[in-house]
Design an enzyme around this catalytic site. Structure first.
Site, PDB file in Angstrom:
ATOM      1  N   GLU A 171      -1.112   7.779 -70.605  1.00 55.70           N
ATOM      2  CA  GLU A 171      -2.058   7.249 -70.017  1.00 55.70           C
ATOM      3  C   GLU A 171      -2.657   5.973 -70.599  1.00 55.70           C
ATOM      4  OE1 GLU A 171      -5.081   9.987 -69.004  1.00 55.70           O
ATOM      5  OE2 GLU A 171      -3.891  11.341 -67.910  1.00 55.70           O
ATOM      6  N   GLU A 283       1.685  15.998 -66.857  1.00 58.30           N
ATOM      7  CA  GLU A 283       0.240  16.889 -66.710  1.00 58.30           C
ATOM      8  C   GLU A 283       0.200  17.090 -65.209  1.00 58.30           C
ATOM      9  OE1 GLU A 283      -3.282  15.088 -68.654  1.00 58.30           O
ATOM     10  OE2 GLU A 283      -2.014  14.529 -70.216  1.00 58.30           O
TER      11      GLU A 283
END
Length: 472
Positions: A171, A283
């Protein structure tokens, strides 16, 4: 009459077993107090919680991603190897705690071996260096005679671990991330890191950071820079219910998941890469307000995710539910007990029954509508296993109150013999499991004779039905 048409000639593509992965992070009670709990009478000599381990073996994740998550962007792997009592305690800045480092690379690899999962390691592109990432590959995969491979052997593990899947950071587009970068900054560092890592072991596969939330140019820039080096681009997606009712929630999730996949597929196609990448849902999960357990509705959302993956088998070839234990979990553990969340059961069922080739299923049924968007009341996928001559049909009945009857039609031959049927349900779509009542949401196994090319079936309200049907 509602209809579900199965045609063995209409194949979407092979189902990659890697879509049944999971994720553990140094966060909350996922590792410490979850899979790993030294000194607990329920743990073995290595510190692994045996009751949790047995539940994880039921889930049978094909991939296990580690160590993060946001944690990865401040983690230095050398802190977590060597004698446990000699490892440093560090301030952990992603989640604002102290990291003991008693669970590290060697413990992670041992755990993946115990549960039969393929390890996936996320390197630190926040505070880490290119050398640190490449040296981690050497520690895991190098043969004897080099510094970090010999360090692994000195730590009791002479044989290489052969870790094939490596994430190039986590991220990095997010300003919440340690070492947050612009797309150009990330792509430049990730490219140099990829070169160093693949020059250490050319057989590894690399996952580039996709955008965490849809951004105008992030994925394009990353794909262009990492063409020929990255094997995957990541998607992270957590859906949230907000104040929606159950039907509106399921319609929202169905559309959100499908639109995210289609968007990234289009970006990959537009990049015109020499070596097109696949999508890794590094995820995927469901937001969980603090103190609330997952409801049956959330379990149905997990099945909707899995159906979406099965509808895109050529592009979505890896996916990891986030997370395994205690943190937005499949399994909840206290010091002396565990229970299975509603999200556990769809993953278990699909993992064991939806294999082989994904079929392009035609479904004729009414739609549900919410917030200007629609979704079929029956969300259906099917998998054909040539070896057993069976078709597994996965049906989510999204209707919160009504059973839905449909005819399952086989366009190429027909069904014969006894079908194995698994139904996840509860008295209410808002029911959830807990330590006090572990089976409000549960799976019931049934067997039913199904013969001929047309078979009627009534799908219960607010349910997931997985039907393994054999062909003549």
């Amino acid at each position: 009459m509602n209809r579900i048409k199965i045609d063995l000639d209409r194949q979407r593509g092979p189902i990659n077993p890697r879509i049944y992965g999971n994720f553990i992070e140094h966060l909350g009670g996922c590792i410490y107090g979850g899979i790993f709990d030294e000194g607990n009478p329920r743990s073995d000599a290595d510190g692994f919680r045996l009751d949790v381990l047995e539940a994880v073996k039921r889930l049978a994740p094909t991939v296990l991603r580690y160590p993060g998550g946001n944690f990865a962007s401040g983690y230095h792997w050398l802190d977590g190897v060597g004698p446990r009592d000699s490892r440093p305690r560090r301030i952990e800045r992603a989640w604002h705690t102290v990291e003991s480092n008693r669970f590290g690379t060697d413990e992670f690899i041992k755990y993946t071996r115990l549960v039969g999962a393929e390890p996936c390691i996320c390197v630190n592109l926040g505070t880490g260096t290119l050398d640190e990432a490449a040296n981690w590959v050497e520690y895991c995969n190098g043969g004897p005679g080099t510094y970090y491979a010999d360090m692994r052997a000195a730590n009791g593990h002479p044989e290489p671990y052969n870790v094939k899947i490596w994430d190039l950071g986590n991220e990095m587009d997010g300003d919440w991330q340690i070492g947050h970068k612009t797309a150009e900054e990330y792509a430049r560092v990730a490219l140099e890191c990829a070169k160093m890592m693949k020059w250490t072991d050319s057989s590894i596969q690399l996952v580039a950071c996709g955008d965490s939330f849809p951004l105008p140019h992030w994925n394009r820039i990353v794909l262009e820079h990492l063409d020929g080096w990255a094997d995957y681009i990541s998607v992270h997606l957590y859906v949230n219910r907000g104040d929606r009712d159950a039907a509106g929630y399921l319609v929202h999730c169905y559309n959100t998941i499908e639109s995210r996949i289609s968007r990234v597929e289009a970006q990959i196609a537009a990049a015109a890469m020499r070596k097109p990448v696949a999508i890794s849902f590094d995820e995927w999960g469901i937001g969980l307000p603090r103190g609330r357990q997952y409801t049956l509705a959330d379990g149905l959302v997990a099945a909707i995710y899995l159906n979406a993956f099965l509808r895109h088998p050529k592009t979505v070839t890896m996916a990891n539910y986030a997370q395994l234990v205690n943190v937005i979990p499949n399994i909840t553990a206290s010091r002396d007990d565990i229970f299975l969340q509603a999200t556990f059961f769809p993953i278990e069922l699909y993992r064991h029954h939806s294999r082989g080739v994904s079929l392009d299923v035609w479904v004729g049924c009414p739609n549900l509508e919410s917030e200007g968007r629609t979704a079929p009341v029956l969300d259906v996928t099917a998998a054909y296993d040539q070896q057993s001559r069976s078709v597994t049909v996965n049906v989510v009945n999204m209707h919160p109150t009504d059973d839905v009857e449909a005819t399952i039609e086989c366009q190429t031959g027909g069904f014969a013999g006894v079908a194995n049927i698994f139904v996840m349900n509860a008295s209410s779509v808002e029911d959830s499991n807990s330590f006090e009542n572990k089976e409000k949401v549960q799976v019931k196994a049934l067997q039913e004779a199904m013969n001929g090319d047309k078979v009627p079936y009534r799908f219960p309200a607010h349910s997931l039905t997985v039907m393994k049907m054999f062909l003549y």
